[in-house]
Design an enzyme around this catalytic site. Structure first.
Site, PDB file in Angstrom:
ATOM      1  N   TYR A 106       0.994  -1.258   0.215  1.00 49.18           N
ATOM      2  CA  TYR A 106       0.012  -0.393  -0.214  1.00 49.18           C
ATOM      3  C   TYR A 106       1.093   0.988   0.143  1.00 49.18           C
ATOM      4  O   TYR A 106       2.129   0.593  -0.065  1.00 49.18           O
ATOM      5  CB  TYR A 106      -1.045  -0.311   0.947  1.00 49.18           C
ATOM      6  CG  TYR A 106      -1.955  -0.932   1.110  1.00 49.18           C
ATOM      7  CD1 TYR A 106      -3.617  -0.099   0.394  1.00 49.18           C
ATOM      8  CD2 TYR A 106      -1.463  -2.624   1.001  1.00 49.18           C
ATOM      9  CE1 TYR A 106      -4.278  -1.531   0.767  1.00 49.18           C
ATOM     10  CE2 TYR A 106      -3.295  -3.503   0.489  1.00 49.18           C
ATOM     11  CZ  TYR A 106      -4.247  -3.328   0.122  1.00 49.18           C
ATOM     12  OH  TYR A 106      -5.642  -3.452  -0.286  1.00 49.18           O
ATOM     13  N   GLU A 160     -11.332   7.163 -10.929  1.00 50.07           N
ATOM     14  CA  GLU A 160     -10.671   7.108  -9.955  1.00 50.07           C
ATOM     15  C   GLU A 160     -11.087   5.684  -8.664  1.00 50.07           C
ATOM     16  O   GLU A 160     -11.688   4.997  -8.784  1.00 50.07           O
ATOM     17  CB  GLU A 160     -10.885   8.281  -9.261  1.00 50.07           C
ATOM     18  CG  GLU A 160     -10.668  10.047  -9.143  1.00 50.07           C
ATOM     19  CD  GLU A 160      -9.144  10.234  -8.780  1.00 50.07           C
ATOM     20  OE1 GLU A 160      -8.865   8.946  -8.051  1.00 50.07           O
ATOM     21  OE2 GLU A 160      -8.233  11.103  -9.600  1.00 50.07           O
TER      22      GLU A 160
END
EC number: 4.2.1.47
Length: 326
Positions: free
Chosen positions: A182, A286
């Site tokens: 991440y 997005e």
């Protein structure tokens, strides 16, 4: 002592990983993309250390699609571990350069795996994957079995590379692993990334060098960690008795607005007085929220992301203040 080869050694993660491995006694070889620039700012402390550079740290020049040269380097160096960090890693830019993103991020990984498949003694291999492979996931937080649903060219390229790594592990018995990382930040983060853009703007505005900061959406939520923590996990993955895939994250998400507020708070300013939003910075697709479940890494690697976002942002802003002050 062991020998490691790092692709992308001049990047944020590559430079921290090189330092970590050298501190552990490794001999480190780095693959550097050949271009007209010889600036290696992140490696400067190592480059100018006469006891390290060309003694325990060696740089080799090759692009990821230069299979012949990479094969030659691998035969010459015979590394015990190969950390594959290289590739086009800017998610927003991948919409502008999707072909080169896939060429280097996806096919570059496959070409490396093909070379390893033919070596008599292949090194342990770690592919640095990304949370972008999950795209818009149905579950939160995501774990190692969450289905991949990428919605960006970068995410699609990384999903291909991630699945190829798993395939070569299962089909050809390579010690091949994925670190599904991440977002992780540091003062070495490139200035084209939104996080570094924010911290540098906060520093510049506080010093009177800049008036505003222009961003796109502030709603996206990410699981942000600290890059030095993550390279420690990368090393731990290749020390395990068997190859596997691991989520590397903090298990906590924040919005871009949160990041912005923390950065400006470091310099005692209210971000709302300086923000401008521009739709040109919005991506065609997005990703709204990505949050990792790092429990497997904690249980099997003994690893936890110890540095939380407020401290990460403070470190970055203070670094940028030092860089910008006359």
């Amino acid at each position: 002592m062991p020998t490691a080869l790092i692709t992308g050694i001049t990047g944020q993660d590559g430079s921290y990983l090189a330092e970590r491995l050298l501190a552990k006694g490794y001999t480190v070889h780095g693959l550097v993309r050949r271009n007209s620039s010889t600036v290696r700012t992140r490696l400067d402390p190592l480059f100018y250390d006469k006891d390290v550079y060309n003694e325990r740290l060696f740089l080799h020049y090759a692009d990821l699609d230069d299979v012949t040269t990479i094969r030659r380097i691998l035969h010459k160096t015979m590394p015990d571990e190969l950390y594959h960090l290289a590739g086009q890693s800017h998610v927003g830019a991948s919409f502008e350069i999707p072909e080169s993103t896939c060429q280097f991020t996806a096919m570059g990984t496959l070409k490396l795996l093909e070379i390893l498949r033919d070596l008599p003694t292949p090194p342990k291999f770690l592919h640095i994957s990304s949370s972008e492979i999950f795209g818009r996931p149905d579950e939160s937080p995501q774990n190692e079995t969450t289905p991949m649903r990428p919605v960006t060219p970068y995410g699609i390229a990384k999903a291909f590379a991630t699945q190829m790594t798993t395939l070569y592990r299962d089909s050809f018995e390579l010690f091949a692993c994925n670190a599904i990382c991440y977002n992780h930040e540091s003062p070495r983060r490139g200035e084209s990334f939104v996080t570094r853009k924010i911290t540098k703007a906060a520093a510049a505005i506080s010093l009177g060098l800049q008036d505003t900061i222009t961003l796109g959406s502030l709603d996206g939520r990410r699981d942000w960690g600290f890059a030095p923590d993550y390279v420690d996990a990368m090393w731990r993955i290749l020390q395990q008795p068997a190859p596997d895939d691991y989520i590397l994250g903090t298990g906590i998400d924040h919005s871009v607005e949160d990041f912005l507020a923390i950065a400006f708070r470091v310099v005692d300013l209210d971000w709302r007085d300086y923000i401008q939003q521009d739709p040109r910075y919005l991506r065609p697709a997005e990703v709204n929220r990505l949050l990792g479940n790092p429990s497997k890494a904690k249980q099997q690697l003994g690893w936890t992301a110890t540095t939380q976002l407020p401290e990460i942002v403070r470190i970055m802003v203070q670094h940028d203040l030092r860089e910008l002050q006359p």
